[in-house]
Design an enzyme around this catalytic site. Structure first.
Site, PDB file in Angstrom:
ATOM      1  N   THR A 194      32.372  35.048  -1.040  1.00  0.00           N
ATOM      2  CA  THR A 194      32.758  34.633  -2.391  1.00  0.00           C
ATOM      3  C   THR A 194      34.269  34.709  -2.599  1.00  0.00           C
ATOM      4  O   THR A 194      34.749  34.540  -3.714  1.00  0.00           O
ATOM      5  CB  THR A 194      32.044  35.490  -3.459  1.00  0.00           C
ATOM      6  OG1 THR A 194      32.492  36.838  -3.322  1.00  0.00           O
ATOM      7  CG2 THR A 194      30.541  35.410  -3.325  1.00  0.00           C
ATOM      8  N   THR A 195      35.007  34.991  -1.518  1.00  0.00           N
ATOM      9  CA  THR A 195      36.476  34.995  -1.561  1.00  0.00           C
ATOM     10  C   THR A 195      36.977  34.076  -0.453  1.00  0.00           C
ATOM     11  O   THR A 195      36.232  33.794   0.499  1.00  0.00           O
ATOM     12  CB  THR A 195      37.022  36.420  -1.327  1.00  0.00           C
ATOM     13  OG1 THR A 195      36.496  36.917  -0.106  1.00  0.00           O
ATOM     14  CG2 THR A 195      36.658  37.345  -2.470  1.00  0.00           C
TER      15      THR A 195
ATOM     16  N   HIS B 293      28.980  44.944  -3.125  1.00  0.00           N
ATOM     17  CA  HIS B 293      28.685  44.220  -1.883  1.00  0.00           C
ATOM     18  C   HIS B 293      28.817  45.153  -0.688  1.00  0.00           C
ATOM     19  O   HIS B 293      29.871  45.755  -0.500  1.00  0.00           O
ATOM     20  CB  HIS B 293      29.623  43.019  -1.721  1.00  0.00           C
ATOM     21  CG  HIS B 293      29.301  41.910  -2.668  1.00  0.00           C
ATOM     22  ND1 HIS B 293      30.189  40.907  -2.978  1.00  0.00           N
ATOM     23  CD2 HIS B 293      28.163  41.655  -3.370  1.00  0.00           C
ATOM     24  CE1 HIS B 293      29.607  40.081  -3.838  1.00  0.00           C
ATOM     25  NE2 HIS B 293      28.394  40.504  -4.090  1.00  0.00           N
TER      26      HIS B 293
ATOM     27  N   HIS C  28      42.314  42.731  -5.126  1.00  0.00           N
ATOM     28  CA  HIS C  28      41.211  41.856  -5.531  1.00  0.00           C
ATOM     29  C   HIS C  28      39.941  42.641  -5.834  1.00  0.00           C
ATOM     30  O   HIS C  28      39.022  42.133  -6.455  1.00  0.00           O
ATOM     31  CB  HIS C  28      40.889  40.835  -4.430  1.00  0.00           C
ATOM     32  CG  HIS C  28      42.027  39.936  -4.109  1.00  0.00           C
ATOM     33  ND1 HIS C  28      42.605  39.877  -2.861  1.00  0.00           N
ATOM     34  CD2 HIS C  28      42.723  39.086  -4.881  1.00  0.00           C
ATOM     35  CE1 HIS C  28      43.600  39.012  -2.872  1.00  0.00           C
ATOM     36  NE2 HIS C  28      43.697  38.516  -4.097  1.00  0.00           N
TER      37      HIS C  28
ATOM     38  N   HIS D 213      32.588  44.032  -7.536  1.00  0.00           N
ATOM     39  CA  HIS D 213      33.002  42.927  -8.422  1.00  0.00           C
ATOM     40  C   HIS D 213      32.616  43.301  -9.847  1.00  0.00           C
ATOM     41  O   HIS D 213      31.518  43.820 -10.078  1.00  0.00           O
ATOM     42  CB  HIS D 213      32.288  41.628  -8.038  1.00  0.00           C
ATOM     43  CG  HIS D 213      32.634  41.143  -6.672  1.00  0.00           C
ATOM     44  ND1 HIS D 213      33.652  40.249  -6.427  1.00  0.00           N
ATOM     45  CD2 HIS D 213      32.102  41.450  -5.468  1.00  0.00           C
ATOM     46  CE1 HIS D 213      33.726  40.007  -5.128  1.00  0.00           C
ATOM     47  NE2 HIS D 213      32.796  40.726  -4.518  1.00  0.00           N
TER      48      HIS D 213
ATOM     49  N   HIS E  95      32.563  46.876  -1.274  1.00  0.00           N
ATOM     50  CA  HIS E  95      33.531  46.569  -2.339  1.00  0.00           C
ATOM     51  C   HIS E  95      32.792  46.129  -3.603  1.00  0.00           C
ATOM     52  O   HIS E  95      31.606  45.801  -3.550  1.00  0.00           O
ATOM     53  CB  HIS E  95      34.547  45.515  -1.881  1.00  0.00           C
ATOM     54  CG  HIS E  95      33.943  44.182  -1.629  1.00  0.00           C
ATOM     55  ND1 HIS E  95      33.668  43.709  -0.363  1.00  0.00           N
ATOM     56  CD2 HIS E  95      33.524  43.217  -2.475  1.00  0.00           C
ATOM     57  CE1 HIS E  95      33.122  42.508  -0.462  1.00  0.00           C
ATOM     58  NE2 HIS E  95      33.014  42.182  -1.735  1.00  0.00           N
TER      59      HIS E  95
HETATM   60 ZN   LIG Z   1      32.213  40.557  -2.602  1.00  0.00          ZN
END
Ligand SMILES: [Zn+2]
Ligand SMILES: *[C@@H]1O[C@H](CO)[C@@H](O)[C@H](O)[C@H]1NC(C)=O
Ligand SMILES: *[C@@H]1O[C@H](CO)[C@@H](O)[C@H](O)[C@H]1NC(C)=O
Length: 301
Positions: free
Chosen positions: A211-212, A129, A81, A112, A110
């Protein structure tokens, strides 16, 4: 006979499917309708679209970062992801101040692509993030689900024409990891300092969610107003990471969520203000220099 069987079959399917989703094992971008209940029904969800003019000015104290100025050995992983970075160290990286109510400890970083948060209608090419948990909770899983238990710092990257040399080693490793899921690669010499904007005094603040899945609420969000430059070819490397299904993870940002009356605060960086003031001072100095030069020249003749 058939019509009698159908509901049962559907129930079984629904049951299997729900079990699958609820177990948190599998979820996908582009299929947000199958994400858990909180993701669909929560009223304080993330990410959001931020409008600078509509945000409330607030004078938060500066952040105090501890151990963010060192070089660390890290593990880099494609988790299907995102690209995830975990520091391999006994050092504890903490942040406090900036209106935070306690000391937070860094868990991992991580990315995005493109950005999840949209600022003044602009979606940035990349968003980092930095996920922190409240020190009093001891670890991230303990902290999630508690109001303000988790603080996520968001760094937005903007396009620049040149490759950013600071990220060369990191990006090369991402390229190497694109086919390998969940198997870490060691990255020595990780300058975490390079992944924060030089001026962290300006930021947006609001209360949102992960957000996941499972989109847990009560997350303290900090989005720095200053960005970091990155080249288009460097951003493209992220897009080549593969998912569990060996498809290119071309997009891993969640759709924008409703604000539902939440307040977004903005701390304007004083450095930004003073840099404007100092350029005014420079202009005055330049004029003074010119005046003195003219006077000297006219005295000489
Ligand atoms: Zn994130
Ligand atoms: C987090 O801390 C709790 C105890 O406070 C412990 O039970 C749990 O196993 C820890 N989780 C992780 C992932 O370390
Ligand atoms: C969502 O996460 C929170 C915090 O980890 C946990 O308490 C809750 O049980 C989770 N819900 C589901 C459906 O997994």
């Amino acid at each position: 006979m058939f019509s009698k069987q159908t509901p049962c079959y559907r129930l079984l399917l629904a049951f299997l499917f729900f079990g699958f989703v609820a177990s948190g094992e599998t979820w996908h971008y582009g299929h947000e309708d199958t994400w858990p209940k909180m993701c669909k029904e929560g009223k304080r969800q993330s990410p959001i679209s931020i409008d600078r003019r509509k945000s409330a000015r607030k004078n938060f104290s500066p952040f105090i970062f501890k151990n963010y100025n060192k070089i660390y050995s890290t593990m880099l992983k494609n988790n299907g992801h995102s690209a995830e970075v975990r520091l391999k160290t006994d050092e504890v990286l903490t942040v406090e101040g900036g209106g935070l109510q306690e000391v937070y400890i860094l868990d991992h970083l991580h990315f995005h692509w493109q950005s999840e948060h949209v600022i003044d209608g602009y979606r940035y090419p990349l968003e980092l993030h930095l996920v922190h948990y409240g020190k009093s909770y001891g670890n991230l899983s303990n902290a999630v689900g508690n109001e303000k238990g988790v603080a996520v710092f968001s760094v937005l990257f903007d396009l620049s024409p040149d490759d950013d040399v600071e990220f060369t080693g990191f990006i090369a490793l991402i390229d190497k990891l694109k086919e390998t899921l969940d198997k870490g690669e060691r990255l020595e010499d990780f300058h975490i300092h390079d992944y924060l904007p030089r001026d962290t005094a300006g930021f947006y603040r609001y209360l949102g969610s992960l957000t996941t899945p499972n989109c847990t609420e009560g997350i303290v969000w900090t989005i720095f107003t200053n960005t970091i430059p990155i080249s288009e070819s460097q951003v493209k490397i992220f897009h080549s990471l593969k998912t569990e299904e060996h498809k290119e993870l071309t997009k891993n940002y969640r759709p924008l969520q409703k604000l539902n009356g939440r307040k977004v605060y903005l701390k304007v960086s004083p450095i930004h203000k003073s840099s404007r003031a100092s350029s005014l001072l420079n202009a005055i100095n330049r004029d003074m220099f010119l005046l003195i030069s003219i006077l000297t020249v006219s005295l000489l003749y």
